[in-house]
Enzyme design. Structure first.
Site, PDB file in Angstrom:
ATOM      1  N   ARG A  87       0.825  -1.204   0.000  1.00  9.67           N
ATOM      2  CA  ARG A  87       0.000   0.000   0.000  1.00  9.67           C
ATOM      3  C   ARG A  87       0.861   1.257   0.000  1.00  9.67           C
ATOM      4  NH1 ARG A  87      -5.274  -1.513   0.900  1.00  9.67           N
ATOM      5  NH2 ARG A  87      -6.535   0.204   1.621  1.00  9.67           N
ATOM      6  N   ARG A 126     -21.861   0.229  -1.594  1.00 14.41           N
ATOM      7  CA  ARG A 126     -21.404  -1.155  -1.375  1.00 14.41           C
ATOM      8  C   ARG A 126     -22.077  -1.796  -0.155  1.00 14.41           C
ATOM      9  NH1 ARG A 126     -15.121  -2.306  -0.922  1.00 14.41           N
ATOM     10  NH2 ARG A 126     -15.245  -0.610   0.584  1.00 14.41           N
TER      11      ARG A 126
END
Ligand code: AP5
Length: 213
Positions: A87, A126
């Site tokens: 990341r 979502r």
């Protein structure tokens, strides 16, 4: 095959990564899912990670790197698909060192991208299954029965970090810390880019081609 999927929050790494890993027979190693399970189970790592996740910040590298190393090296001969790791550049270097140390390497690093307004729409709509982790979307892939998973019938929920103010922070953190991975990986022989703005089936076809090509 060992591969990395990276890209901004909501681009489809989890949705596409789960399916690709199944089709290719790879272990799907998603640091977000691993961390959420640690928070749910109240482990020491989970307790330390929770405040960072709730605020849309990255969890400190030493927590995440340790968690992923166990899984990569405990995976036998099966390949892996990393979703959400590395990341930042420090995690990419740590991954390289751990793979080198075990005589392993990455075959593909795939960058998925889509415009920011699409990412925000995807994240705000979502819904996730509490049991199997499968993702739905209120508009783009609604469940057959409202609020229930098509696969296991268990309740769907909205992630705490899918609230508008946390989404904005996650996108900011992405631009500052994760986007520099593009420069880090761009010249690697296994680097590929996939335009993930289209509908799910078309994106999956492009991703599969990028991986197999
Ligand atoms: P993580 O869980 O990894 O979150 P993320 O990277 O922000 O990515 P998302 O899971 O939000 O999005 P996605 O790309 O998987 O999209 P999805 O497929 O679900 O990380 C959460 C937190 O954990 C981080 O903020 C951090 O705190 C911590 N963390 C994790 N890894 C870490 C690390 N390595 N280091 C430090 N900290 C770490 O799709 C989104 C929605 O869109 C779904 O509803 C889906 O159905 C829909 N959708 C997908 N594709 C399409 C399409 N083509 N068209 C229409 N809808 C679509």
């Amino acid at each position: 095959m060992n591969l990395v999927l990276f890209g901004p929050p909501g681009v489809g790494k989890g949705t596409q990564g789960m399916r690709l890993a199944q089709e290719e027979g790879l272990a799907h190693l998603a640091t977000g899912d691993i961390l959420r399970a640690a928070v749910r189970d109240g482990t020491e790592y989970g307790k330390r990670a929770k405040a960072f996740m709730d605020g849309g910040k990255l969890v400190p590298d030493e927590i995440v790197v340790g968690m992923i190393e166990e899984r990569i090296t405990g995976n036998g001969d099966a390949g892996f698909l990393l979703d959400g790791f590395p990341r930042n550049v420090a995690q990419a270097r740590a991954l390289e060192a751990m793979l080198d140390g075990h005589g392993m390497h990455l075959d593909r690093v795939v960058f998925m991208h889509a415009p920011e307004d699409a990412l925000i729409e995807r994240l705000s709509g979502r819904l996730i299954c509490r049991a199997c982790g499968f993702s739905f979307h209120r508009q783009y892939s609604p469940p057959r029965v409202a609020g229930r998973c098509d696969r296991c019938g268990v309740e769907l929920y909205q992630r705490d970090d899918d609230r508008a103010e946390v989404i904005a922070e996650r996108l900011k953190v992405y631009r500052a810390q994760t986007e520099p991975l593009l420069a880090y990986y761009r010249d690697a022989p296994g680097f590929r880019q996939v335009d993930a703005a289209g509908e799910m089936q078309a994106v999956f076809a492009d991703l599969k081609q990028a991986v197999e090509d």
